[in-house]
Design a protein around this motif. Structure first.
Motif, short mmCIF file in Angstrom:
data_model
loop_
_atom_site.label_atom_id
_atom_site.label_comp_id
_atom_site.label_asym_id
_atom_site.label_seq_id
_atom_site.Cartn_x
_atom_site.Cartn_y
_atom_site.Cartn_z
N THR A 1 0.85 -1.18 0.00
CA THR A 1 0.00 0.00 0.00
C THR A 1 0.89 1.23 0.00
O THR A 1 2.11 1.13 0.15
CB THR A 1 -0.90 0.01 1.25
OG1 THR A 1 -0.06 0.08 2.40
CG2 THR A 1 -1.76 -1.23 1.31
N GLY B 1 1.12 3.48 2.26
CA GLY B 1 1.72 3.60 3.59
C GLY B 1 2.93 2.70 3.75
O GLY B 1 3.94 3.09 4.34
N THR B 2 2.82 1.48 3.23
CA THR B 2 3.95 0.54 3.31
C THR B 2 5.13 1.06 2.50
O THR B 2 6.27 1.00 2.94
CB THR B 2 3.53 -0.85 2.79
OG1 THR B 2 2.38 -1.28 3.52
CG2 THR B 2 4.64 -1.85 2.97
N ILE C 1 5.86 4.18 1.74
CA ILE C 1 6.44 5.33 2.44
C ILE C 1 7.26 4.86 3.63
O ILE C 1 8.36 5.36 3.89
CB ILE C 1 5.34 6.32 2.87
CG1 ILE C 1 4.74 6.98 1.63
CG2 ILE C 1 5.88 7.36 3.82
CD1 ILE C 1 3.50 7.81 1.91
N SER C 2 6.76 3.87 4.35
CA SER C 2 7.49 3.34 5.51
C SER C 2 8.82 2.73 5.08
O SER C 2 9.85 2.95 5.72
CB SER C 2 6.66 2.27 6.22
OG SER C 2 5.49 2.84 6.75
N ILE C 3 8.81 1.96 3.99
CA ILE C 3 10.04 1.36 3.48
C ILE C 3 11.02 2.46 3.08
O ILE C 3 12.22 2.38 3.38
CB ILE C 3 9.73 0.42 2.30
CG1 ILE C 3 8.99 -0.81 2.80
CG2 ILE C 3 11.03 0.01 1.57
CD1 ILE C 3 8.45 -1.71 1.71
N LEU D 1 11.18 5.58 4.24
CA LEU D 1 11.68 6.25 5.43
C LEU D 1 12.72 5.41 6.17
O LEU D 1 13.74 5.92 6.62
CB LEU D 1 10.52 6.61 6.37
CG LEU D 1 9.63 7.76 5.91
CD1 LEU D 1 8.46 7.93 6.86
CD2 LEU D 1 10.42 9.04 5.80
N VAL D 2 12.46 4.13 6.28
CA VAL D 2 13.41 3.24 6.95
C VAL D 2 14.73 3.20 6.17
O VAL D 2 15.81 3.25 6.76
CB VAL D 2 12.82 1.82 7.12
CG1 VAL D 2 13.89 0.82 7.53
CG2 VAL D 2 11.70 1.84 8.14
N SER D 3 14.63 3.16 4.85
CA SER D 3 15.85 3.16 4.02
C SER D 3 16.64 4.45 4.22
O SER D 3 17.87 4.41 4.35
CB SER D 3 15.48 3.02 2.54
OG SER D 3 14.81 1.81 2.31
#
Length: 61
Positions: free
Chosen positions: A7, A9-10, A12-14, A16-18
């Motif tokens: 999705t 959100g997923t 964007i999360s990936i 940001l974590v990167s």
């Protein structure tokens, strides 16, 4: 077989974590570089002090 759905959100999360992992690696690299530079500076300063003491000892003889 499992289907994976990413999705927004997923994704964007990936991202940001990167970015955070990259920033952490850069910070560790910067700190190590600064530590190396400081160690070289301290070593050169100690050598200059030793040279100064040798010269003062020779003058005192």
């Amino acid at each position: 077989m499992m289907n994976y759905v990413l999705t927004a959100g997923t994704g964007i999360s990936i991202l940001l974590v990167s970015v955070l992992i990259y920033a952490a690696i850069e910070e560790v690299t910067r700190l190590a570089r600064n530590r190396k530079i400081f160690a070289e500076y301290a070593e050169a300063r100690e050598a200059r002090l030793n040279d100064t003491f040798v010269m003062l000892n020779e003058l005192g003889k």
